[in-house]
Enzyme design. Structure first.
Site, PDB file in Angstrom:
ATOM      1  N   TYR A   1      -1.703   0.126  10.710  1.00 55.73           N
ATOM      2  CA  TYR A   1      -1.956  -0.541   9.421  1.00 55.73           C
ATOM      3  C   TYR A   1      -0.735  -0.431   8.522  1.00 55.73           C
ATOM      4  O   TYR A   1      -0.256  -1.426   7.953  1.00 55.73           O
ATOM      5  CB  TYR A   1      -3.177   0.099   8.736  1.00 55.73           C
ATOM      6  CG  TYR A   1      -3.338  -0.287   7.276  1.00 55.73           C
ATOM      7  CD1 TYR A   1      -3.898  -1.512   6.917  1.00 55.73           C
ATOM      8  CD2 TYR A   1      -2.922   0.565   6.252  1.00 55.73           C
ATOM      9  CE1 TYR A   1      -4.038  -1.876   5.579  1.00 55.73           C
ATOM     10  CE2 TYR A   1      -3.061   0.216   4.921  1.00 55.73           C
ATOM     11  CZ  TYR A   1      -3.622  -1.006   4.590  1.00 55.73           C
ATOM     12  OH  TYR A   1      -3.764  -1.365   3.265  1.00 55.73           O
TER      13      TYR A   1
ATOM     14  N   SER B   1       0.821  -1.221   0.000  1.00 54.00           N
ATOM     15  CA  SER B   1       0.000   0.000   0.000  1.00 54.00           C
ATOM     16  C   SER B   1       0.853   1.268   0.000  1.00 54.00           C
ATOM     17  O   SER B   1       1.919   1.323   0.627  1.00 54.00           O
ATOM     18  CB  SER B   1      -0.874  -0.015   1.257  1.00 54.00           C
ATOM     19  OG  SER B   1      -1.413   1.260   1.494  1.00 54.00           O
TER      20      SER B   1
ATOM     21  N   GLU C   1       0.215   3.644   1.723  1.00 54.03           N
ATOM     22  CA  GLU C   1       0.292   4.082   3.128  1.00 54.03           C
ATOM     23  C   GLU C   1       1.686   3.812   3.702  1.00 54.03           C
ATOM     24  O   GLU C   1       2.081   4.439   4.683  1.00 54.03           O
ATOM     25  CB  GLU C   1      -0.765   3.354   3.969  1.00 54.03           C
ATOM     26  CG  GLU C   1      -2.171   3.896   3.811  1.00 54.03           C
ATOM     27  CD  GLU C   1      -2.318   5.311   4.354  1.00 54.03           C
ATOM     28  OE1 GLU C   1      -2.087   5.522   5.548  1.00 54.03           O
ATOM     29  OE2 GLU C   1      -2.662   6.206   3.562  1.00 54.03           O
TER      30      GLU C   1
HETATM   31  P1  NAP Z   1     -11.366  -4.576   1.661  1.00 55.30           P
HETATM   32  O1  NAP Z   1     -12.491  -4.224   0.753  1.00 55.30           O
HETATM   33  O2  NAP Z   1     -11.337  -4.068   3.047  1.00 55.30           O
HETATM   34  O3  NAP Z   1     -11.278  -6.181   1.683  1.00 55.30           O
HETATM   35  C1  NAP Z   1     -10.466  -6.843   2.612  1.00 55.30           C
HETATM   36  C2  NAP Z   1     -10.714  -8.340   2.462  1.00 55.30           C
HETATM   37  O4  NAP Z   1      -9.939  -9.021   3.466  1.00 55.30           O
HETATM   38  C3  NAP Z   1     -12.167  -8.764   2.704  1.00 55.30           C
HETATM   39  O5  NAP Z   1     -12.461  -9.841   1.860  1.00 55.30           O
HETATM   40  C4  NAP Z   1     -12.141  -9.227   4.148  1.00 55.30           C
HETATM   41  O6  NAP Z   1     -13.159 -10.126   4.472  1.00 55.30           O
HETATM   42  C5  NAP Z   1     -10.792  -9.906   4.158  1.00 55.30           C
HETATM   43  N1  NAP Z   1     -10.270 -10.157   5.495  1.00 55.30           N
HETATM   44  C6  NAP Z   1     -10.169  -9.296   6.539  1.00 55.30           C
HETATM   45  N2  NAP Z   1      -9.628  -9.894   7.606  1.00 55.30           N
HETATM   46  C7  NAP Z   1      -9.393 -11.179   7.243  1.00 55.30           C
HETATM   47  C8  NAP Z   1      -8.864 -12.302   7.895  1.00 55.30           C
HETATM   48  N3  NAP Z   1      -8.490 -12.253   9.176  1.00 55.30           N
HETATM   49  N4  NAP Z   1      -8.749 -13.467   7.208  1.00 55.30           N
HETATM   50  C9  NAP Z   1      -9.159 -13.552   5.924  1.00 55.30           C
HETATM   51  N5  NAP Z   1      -9.683 -12.523   5.250  1.00 55.30           N
HETATM   52  C10 NAP Z   1      -9.794 -11.351   5.904  1.00 55.30           C
HETATM   53  O7  NAP Z   1      -9.971  -4.153   0.991  1.00 55.30           O
HETATM   54  P2  NAP Z   1      -9.640  -3.812  -0.545  1.00 55.30           P
HETATM   55  O8  NAP Z   1      -9.849  -2.359  -0.752  1.00 55.30           O
HETATM   56  O9  NAP Z   1     -10.303  -4.803  -1.412  1.00 55.30           O
HETATM   57  O10 NAP Z   1      -8.064  -4.041  -0.541  1.00 55.30           O
HETATM   58  C11 NAP Z   1      -7.496  -5.320  -0.852  1.00 55.30           C
HETATM   59  C12 NAP Z   1      -6.080  -5.387  -0.294  1.00 55.30           C
HETATM   60  O11 NAP Z   1      -5.293  -4.339  -0.859  1.00 55.30           O
HETATM   61  C13 NAP Z   1      -5.977  -5.195   1.203  1.00 55.30           C
HETATM   62  O12 NAP Z   1      -4.875  -5.955   1.657  1.00 55.30           O
HETATM   63  C14 NAP Z   1      -5.666  -3.712   1.375  1.00 55.30           C
HETATM   64  O13 NAP Z   1      -4.997  -3.491   2.588  1.00 55.30           O
HETATM   65  C15 NAP Z   1      -4.778  -3.492   0.170  1.00 55.30           C
HETATM   66  N6  NAP Z   1      -4.794  -2.150  -0.413  1.00 55.30           N
HETATM   67  C16 NAP Z   1      -5.946  -1.520  -0.733  1.00 55.30           C
HETATM   68  C17 NAP Z   1      -5.915  -0.284  -1.339  1.00 55.30           C
HETATM   69  C18 NAP Z   1      -7.169   0.444  -1.755  1.00 55.30           C
HETATM   70  O14 NAP Z   1      -7.090   1.648  -1.998  1.00 55.30           O
HETATM   71  N7  NAP Z   1      -8.302  -0.246  -1.880  1.00 55.30           N
HETATM   72  C19 NAP Z   1      -4.674   0.312  -1.641  1.00 55.30           C
HETATM   73  C20 NAP Z   1      -3.502  -0.365  -1.302  1.00 55.30           C
HETATM   74  C21 NAP Z   1      -3.569  -1.623  -0.706  1.00 55.30           C
HETATM   75  P3  NAP Z   1     -14.654  -9.613   4.889  1.00 55.30           P
HETATM   76  O15 NAP Z   1     -15.356  -9.297   3.596  1.00 55.30           O
HETATM   77  O16 NAP Z   1     -15.207 -10.778   5.605  1.00 55.30           O
HETATM   78  O17 NAP Z   1     -14.468  -8.400   5.753  1.00 55.30           O
HETATM   79  O1  F7E Z   2      -9.023   8.123   3.916  1.00 52.06           O
HETATM   80  C1  F7E Z   2      -9.523  11.533   5.134  1.00 52.06           C
HETATM   81  C2  F7E Z   2      -8.601  10.636   5.907  1.00 52.06           C
HETATM   82  O2  F7E Z   2     -10.033   6.024   4.801  1.00 52.06           O
HETATM   83  C3  F7E Z   2      -8.529   8.991   2.932  1.00 52.06           C
HETATM   84  C4  F7E Z   2      -7.268   2.094   2.406  1.00 52.06           C
HETATM   85  O3  F7E Z   2      -7.784   1.397   1.309  1.00 52.06           O
HETATM   86  O4  F7E Z   2      -6.061   3.580   0.973  1.00 52.06           O
HETATM   87  C5  F7E Z   2      -7.018   3.543   2.011  1.00 52.06           C
HETATM   88  O5  F7E Z   2      -6.543   4.254   3.142  1.00 52.06           O
HETATM   89  C6  F7E Z   2      -8.311  10.361   3.532  1.00 52.06           C
HETATM   90  C7  F7E Z   2      -7.532  10.351   4.857  1.00 52.06           C
HETATM   91  O6  F7E Z   2      -8.348   5.931   2.904  1.00 52.06           O
HETATM   92  C8  F7E Z   2     -12.835  11.103   6.563  1.00 52.06           C
HETATM   93  O7  F7E Z   2      -8.114  11.288   7.076  1.00 52.06           O
HETATM   94  C9  F7E Z   2     -11.539  12.753   5.999  1.00 52.06           C
HETATM   95  O8  F7E Z   2      -6.588  11.387   4.845  1.00 52.06           O
HETATM   96  O9  F7E Z   2     -10.601   6.762   2.463  1.00 52.06           O
HETATM   97  P1  F7E Z   2      -9.607   6.672   3.545  1.00 52.06           P
HETATM   98  P2  F7E Z   2      -6.818   5.815   3.347  1.00 52.06           P
HETATM   99  O10 F7E Z   2      -6.623   6.100   4.769  1.00 52.06           O
HETATM  100  O11 F7E Z   2      -6.026   6.609   2.360  1.00 52.06           O
HETATM  101  C10 F7E Z   2      -4.778   3.013   1.298  1.00 52.06           C
HETATM  102  C11 F7E Z   2      -3.898   3.092   0.071  1.00 52.06           C
HETATM  103  C12 F7E Z   2      -4.875   1.659   1.883  1.00 52.06           C
HETATM  104  O12 F7E Z   2      -3.977   0.841   1.737  1.00 52.06           O
HETATM  105  C13 F7E Z   2      -5.974   1.426   2.864  1.00 52.06           C
HETATM  106  O13 F7E Z   2      -6.225   0.044   3.005  1.00 52.06           O
HETATM  107  O14 F7E Z   2      -9.577  10.938   3.839  1.00 52.06           O
HETATM  108  N1  F7E Z   2     -10.885  11.614   5.698  1.00 52.06           N
HETATM  109  N2  F7E Z   2     -12.737  12.468   6.540  1.00 52.06           N
HETATM  110  C14 F7E Z   2     -11.660  10.568   6.020  1.00 52.06           C
HETATM  111  N3  F7E Z   2     -11.471   9.238   5.906  1.00 52.06           N
HETATM  112  C15 F7E Z   2     -12.474   8.417   6.308  1.00 52.06           C
HETATM  113  N4  F7E Z   2     -12.332   7.076   6.180  1.00 52.06           N
HETATM  114  N5  F7E Z   2     -13.631   8.911   6.883  1.00 52.06           N
HETATM  115  C16 F7E Z   2     -13.851  10.244   7.026  1.00 52.06           C
HETATM  116  O15 F7E Z   2     -14.895  10.651   7.513  1.00 52.06           O
END
Ligand code: NAP
Ligand code: F7E
Length: 348
Positions: free
Chosen positions: A157, A134, A136
């Site tokens: 995280y 990520s 992050e």
């Molecule tokens: P998501 O929608 O939160 O999906 C997470 C998945 O992991 C869900 O299927 C969840 O199951 C499963 N999970 C959670 N805890 C688990 C456990 N203990 N054992 C097995 N499965 C578990 O995340 P996403 O946005 O699809 O992201 C996919 C991956 O990419 C994650 O690793 C995330 O950290 C990473 N990532 C995401 C982003 C982004 O912007 N979306 C960017 C960079 C990296 P449930 O459905 O049961 O909750």
């Molecule tokens: O926040 C601000 C918050 O929770 C984005 C995950 O998929 O991407 C995701 O992480 C920004 C932050 O995503 C609210 O403070 C303001 O600056 O949508 P977010 P994230 O933290 O960037 C990365 C790449 C991952 O890997 C993660 O798994 O938005 N913000 N107000 C808020 N964020 C949330 N959630 N809720 C608010 O009300």
């Protein structure tokens, strides 16, 4: 027929990846957590009843906190490719559930790599493994961020993802395994979880437009993110595993926008002045924030011939249109006397 195993198949990315692989004639296996309610909604369009013959999608109970179960599933499935997408993926929540997040995100990856190591020795062919890293992990490091930028994680995280990244590098080097780290910047869609900021905004504005919700409470509107479309990003995951040698890649659009800019555009598409509805709630602030992410994905573009297809404006539009339609369905139910619940988690 190639076989793929996906952890986190029920999540946003897992569902897009499963569709992508099924369309390429893969047999797709997914690990699903047991829950008291169905958690497979995102798979509805590809789900087939296990009693019916011929389906290429297979779901197995498991959890990345349970190493023995991971080994059983791998032994049973004998996959060619493994995609580790499972995570407690909410940054704000990771401050409340730090140990759990580390167990799932960091140690969960280690458990799967250990299972891979054993399986790879007996498989008789090179098994390919994708680790979901990520942006992050860059945290406080200045943009633009690429594969050589140092990590400076700012949440439990992000620290856990850094650990998982280095476990993956170490297992690649120590055991000559085919393991790729994708360092993906934020990617969204109409399937994004509703407590991430983009979807929280489009869901709320859709409801506000139709009179189903009055206010939207948000945190920091000034942070900047490089937002792409999840459908484009799962293609990059797959491309990494088709390359001749394993490597690490940044996947991003190269454009960055603030939360405020997202609100401006979503409000415009909804025909709403968001400033009348949005209020600040400090509970959504993070103890340590990531201010500015913007990825340089030139390596993936050059080596994998990958590029994003959906632009920021189109991403916001598709999410807004989807969520107005969803609000329309809720309005129909409300008019028929059903209660519409606007869910909001304390730290989402
Ligand atoms: P998501 O929608 O939160 O999906 C997470 C998945 O992991 C869900 O299927 C969840 O199951 C499963 N999970 C959670 N805890 C688990 C456990 N203990 N054992 C097995 N499965 C578990 O995340 P996403 O946005 O699809 O992201 C996919 C991956 O990419 C994650 O690793 C995330 O950290 C990473 N990532 C995401 C982003 C982004 O912007 N979306 C960017 C960079 C990296 P449930 O459905 O049961 O909750
Ligand atoms: O926040 C601000 C918050 O929770 C984005 C995950 O998929 O991407 C995701 O992480 C920004 C932050 O995503 C609210 O403070 C303001 O600056 O949508 P977010 P994230 O933290 O960037 C990365 C790449 C991952 O890997 C993660 O798994 O938005 N913000 N107000 C808020 N964020 C949330 N959630 N809720 C608010 O009300």
């Amino acid at each position: 027929m190639k076989k793929a195993l996906i952890t986190g198949i029920t999540g946003q990315d897992g569902s897009f990846l499963a569709e992508f692989l099924l369309a390429r004639d893969y047999e797709v296996h997914g690990i699903v957590r047991r829950a008291s309610t169905f958690n497979t909604d995102r798979l509805d369009s590809i789900y087939a009843d296990p009693h019916e013959q011929g389906s290429s999608l297979h779901l197995h109970y498991g959890d990345v906190t349970d190493g023995a179960a991971l080994r059983h599933v791998i032994k049973k499935v004998q996959p060619d490719e493994i995609y580790n997408l499972a995570a407690q993926s909410h940054v704000r929540v990771s401050f409340d559930q730090a140990e759990y997040t580390a167990d799932v995100v960091a140690t969960g990856t280690l458990r799967l790599l250990e299972a891979l190591r054993d399986y790879a020795g007996s498989a008789g062919r090179r098994i390919r493994f994708y680790q979901a890293g990520s942006s992050e992990m860059y945290g406080a490091t200045k943009p633009p961020q690429n594969e050589t930028t140092p990590f400076y994680p700012r949440s439990p995280y992000a620290v856990s993802k850094v650990a998982a990244h280095w476990y993956a590098v170490n297992y690649r080097e120590a055991y000559k395994l085919f393991i790729c780290n994708g360092i993906l910047f934020n990617h969204e869609s109409e399937r994004r979880g509703e407590t991430f900021v983009t979807r929280k905004i489009t869901r709320a504005l859709g409801r506000i437009k139709l009179g189903l919700q009055k206010k939207l409470f948000l945190g920091n509107l000034d942070s900047r993110r490089d937002w792409g479309f999840a459908g484009d990003y799962v293609e990059a995951m797959w491309l990494m595993l088709q390359a001749p040698e394993p490597d690490d890649y940044v996947v991003s659009t190269g454009e960055s926008h603030s939360v405020r800019e997202f609100l401006n555009l979503a409000g415009e598409y909804c025909g709403l002045d968001w400033t009348q509805y949005v209020e600040t709630d400090p509970r959504y602030f993070r103890p340590t924030e990531v201010d500015y992410l913007m990825g340089d994905s030139s390596k993936a573009r050059r080596m994998l011939d990958w590029k994003p297809k959906v632009r920021f404006e189109d991403l916001v539009r598709l999410m807004v249109e989807h969520d107005i339609e969803l609000a329309q369905q809720e309005l129909t139910l409300a008019t028929a006397g059903h209660k519409v619940v606007v869910r909001g988690m304390a730290h989402g």
